[in-house]
Design a protein around this motif. Sequence first.
Motif, mmCIF file in Angstrom:
data_model
loop_
_atom_site.group_PDB
_atom_site.id
_atom_site.type_symbol
_atom_site.label_atom_id
_atom_site.label_comp_id
_atom_site.label_asym_id
_atom_site.label_seq_id
_atom_site.Cartn_x
_atom_site.Cartn_y
_atom_site.Cartn_z
ATOM 1 N N ASP A 138 0.963 -1.359 0.138
ATOM 2 C CA ASP A 138 0.042 0.031 0.027
ATOM 3 C C ASP A 138 0.719 1.174 0.104
ATOM 4 O OD1 ASP A 138 -1.617 2.278 0.863
ATOM 5 O OD2 ASP A 138 -2.950 0.815 1.565
ATOM 6 N N GLY A 157 -2.346 4.704 -0.080
ATOM 7 C CA GLY A 157 -3.750 4.195 -0.260
ATOM 8 C C GLY A 157 -3.928 3.520 -1.961
ATOM 9 N N ARG A 158 -2.905 3.347 -2.466
ATOM 10 C CA ARG A 158 -2.715 2.520 -3.975
ATOM 11 C C ARG A 158 -2.026 1.426 -3.778
ATOM 12 N NH1 ARG A 158 -5.897 5.771 -6.718
ATOM 13 N NH2 ARG A 158 -6.500 7.345 -5.239
ATOM 14 N N GLN A 192 -8.045 -3.765 -1.704
ATOM 15 C CA GLN A 192 -8.533 -2.630 -0.966
ATOM 16 C C GLN A 192 -7.312 -2.308 0.049
ATOM 17 O OE1 GLN A 192 -11.671 -1.394 -0.864
ATOM 18 N NE2 GLN A 192 -12.074 -2.730 -2.462
ATOM 19 N N PRO A 193 -7.370 -0.737 0.077
ATOM 20 C CA PRO A 193 -6.351 -0.140 1.157
ATOM 21 C C PRO A 193 -6.530 -1.068 2.355
ATOM 22 C CG PRO A 193 -7.548 1.567 0.342
ATOM 23 C CD PRO A 193 -8.255 0.322 -0.448
ATOM 24 N N GLU A 194 -5.611 -1.320 3.153
ATOM 25 C CA GLU A 194 -5.864 -2.085 4.434
ATOM 26 C C GLU A 194 -5.165 -1.011 5.569
ATOM 27 O OE1 GLU A 194 -6.934 -6.357 4.092
ATOM 28 O OE2 GLU A 194 -6.436 -5.064 6.089
ATOM 29 N N SER A 195 -5.794 -0.278 6.380
ATOM 30 C CA SER A 195 -5.258 0.660 7.057
ATOM 31 C C SER A 195 -3.941 0.111 7.941
ATOM 32 C CB SER A 195 -6.335 1.220 8.102
ATOM 33 O OG SER A 195 -6.948 0.225 8.836
ATOM 34 N N VAL A 230 -0.849 0.025 5.846
ATOM 35 C CA VAL A 230 -0.607 1.465 5.293
ATOM 36 C C VAL A 230 0.740 1.953 5.560
ATOM 37 C CG1 VAL A 230 -0.882 3.858 4.915
ATOM 38 C CG2 VAL A 230 -2.831 2.450 4.627
#
Length: 238
Positions: A186, A189-190, A229-232, A235
Amino acid sequence: MNQPRQELLRYLHQLAEREPVIVLDAPLKQTKAGVEPDDRPERLAELAQETSTCTLCQLSETRQNVVFGAGDARAAMLLVGEAPGVDEDRLGEPFVGRAGKLLDRILSAMNISRQDVYIANILKCRPPGNRNPLPNEAASCLPYLRRQIDIIQPQVIVALGLIAAVHLLNMRPNVAVKALRERIFDCRGRPLVVTYHPAALLRTPSLKAPLWQDMQMVMKLLSGEIGWQPESSLVLEV
Ligand code: URA
């Protein structure tokens, strides 16, 4: 199937040494709604103007040109290399030397042209003798690249080589490209995929097959065949 397409597929099979091969027929422009207002070209041009006079590090004293980046401000794919070399410094364009010619061939094997993607580097000015970026140089220059990423909003980022990967992922350099491949990181966020730098392929042609595998993963991300999906929790800020 027409002749050029047959030839392209034959070439792809040779390059990949494995099947199946994905060829993108659709143009690579982002189709995603929600990037409004879409003033990406203007914002990128303003940023390019700002960087053209940068004196944040000592490389401004030896450069001929600031190599801001090139390509489509609305590109779905952002490729990031290390730093301009002698040809790039002279012409003010990224990846125009031998490694750049190979990058063009890799892209054309993906049925993509250089104008469809965006190409940038960790550093915008050439380090003398093509040495690795010094920490202060990367620290001064990375904010520009972060702003480019945020403006372009690519669907996939490809880190070409270890220098690009460790700076984009804020990692220590005591790692090998091999250990970073076949994963999706990540970056702002990409999704970011790490592969070998084209210059490494010029030295070690056997890296062609793994690079092609990486590019297939990139194409699957672009086509939606691999969801992401972005994984917080994962990140890693640039
Ligand atoms: N190598 C890079 O990493 N970037 C360029 O622009 C050219 C060669």
